[in-house]
Motif scaffolding. Structure first.
Motif, PDB file in Angstrom:
ATOM      1  N   THR A  97       0.839  -1.199   0.000  1.00 24.46           N
ATOM      2  CA  THR A  97       0.000   0.000   0.000  1.00 24.46           C
ATOM      3  C   THR A  97       0.876   1.252   0.000  1.00 24.46           C
ATOM      4  O   THR A  97       2.066   1.194   0.310  1.00 24.46           O
ATOM      5  CB  THR A  97      -0.913   0.045   1.236  1.00 24.46           C
ATOM      6  N   LEU A  98       0.257   2.367  -0.332  1.00 25.98           N
ATOM      7  CA  LEU A  98       0.985   3.633  -0.284  1.00 25.98           C
ATOM      8  C   LEU A  98       1.491   3.902   1.124  1.00 25.98           C
ATOM      9  O   LEU A  98       2.601   4.401   1.309  1.00 25.98           O
ATOM     10  CB  LEU A  98       0.087   4.776  -0.763  1.00 25.98           C
ATOM     11  N   GLU A  99       0.699   3.559   2.121  1.00 26.53           N
ATOM     12  CA  GLU A  99       1.114   3.765   3.511  1.00 26.53           C
ATOM     13  C   GLU A  99       2.344   2.924   3.838  1.00 26.53           C
ATOM     14  O   GLU A  99       3.317   3.420   4.416  1.00 26.53           O
ATOM     15  CB  GLU A  99      -0.031   3.412   4.453  1.00 26.53           C
ATOM     16  N   GLU A 100       2.324   1.652   3.444  1.00 28.99           N
ATOM     17  CA  GLU A 100       3.473   0.775   3.695  1.00 28.99           C
ATOM     18  C   GLU A 100       4.708   1.272   2.950  1.00 28.99           C
ATOM     19  O   GLU A 100       5.807   1.287   3.510  1.00 28.99           O
ATOM     20  CB  GLU A 100       3.140  -0.660   3.253  1.00 28.99           C
ATOM     21  N   ALA A 101       4.520   1.689   1.707  1.00 30.99           N
ATOM     22  CA  ALA A 101       5.649   2.181   0.914  1.00 30.99           C
ATOM     23  C   ALA A 101       6.240   3.435   1.539  1.00 30.99           C
ATOM     24  O   ALA A 101       7.467   3.592   1.579  1.00 30.99           O
ATOM     25  CB  ALA A 101       5.203   2.454  -0.515  1.00 30.99           C
ATOM     26  N   ALA A 102       5.391   4.314   2.018  1.00 30.53           N
ATOM     27  CA  ALA A 102       5.885   5.534   2.668  1.00 30.53           C
ATOM     28  C   ALA A 102       6.753   5.175   3.861  1.00 30.53           C
ATOM     29  O   ALA A 102       7.844   5.726   4.032  1.00 30.53           O
ATOM     30  CB  ALA A 102       4.714   6.416   3.103  1.00 30.53           C
ATOM     31  N   MET A 103       6.283   4.265   4.687  1.00 30.35           N
ATOM     32  CA  MET A 103       7.043   3.888   5.884  1.00 30.35           C
ATOM     33  C   MET A 103       8.367   3.231   5.515  1.00 30.35           C
ATOM     34  O   MET A 103       9.391   3.517   6.139  1.00 30.35           O
ATOM     35  CB  MET A 103       6.192   2.991   6.778  1.00 30.35           C
TER      36      MET A 103
END
Length: 66
Positions: A41-47
């Protein structure tokens, strides 16, 4: 109208609006076509890239629909 959310995978978000590609490349996500883009997800990629997911979403929302 639907929006890009941090729960979307990278691939889903790109399919929704390709204007986000430069934003993702600019923050170091250079493997947009790799297998992780299909499930991450975008959230996982950001982290993974050391970014606050909300900051990433702010950047994405600035270009969506241009």
């Amino acid at each position: 109208m639907a929006n890009i959310t941090k729960d979307m995978t990278i691939a889903q978000a790109i399919a929704f609006d390709q204007n986000i590609i430069p934003v993702l490349l600019d923050i170091g996500m250079h493997c947009l076509g790799c297998p992780s883009a299909q499930g991450e997800t975008l959230e996982e990629a950001a982290m993974v890239h050391g970014l606050d997911p909300e900051d990433l979403m702010d950047r994405i929302n600035e270009v969506v629909g241009e």
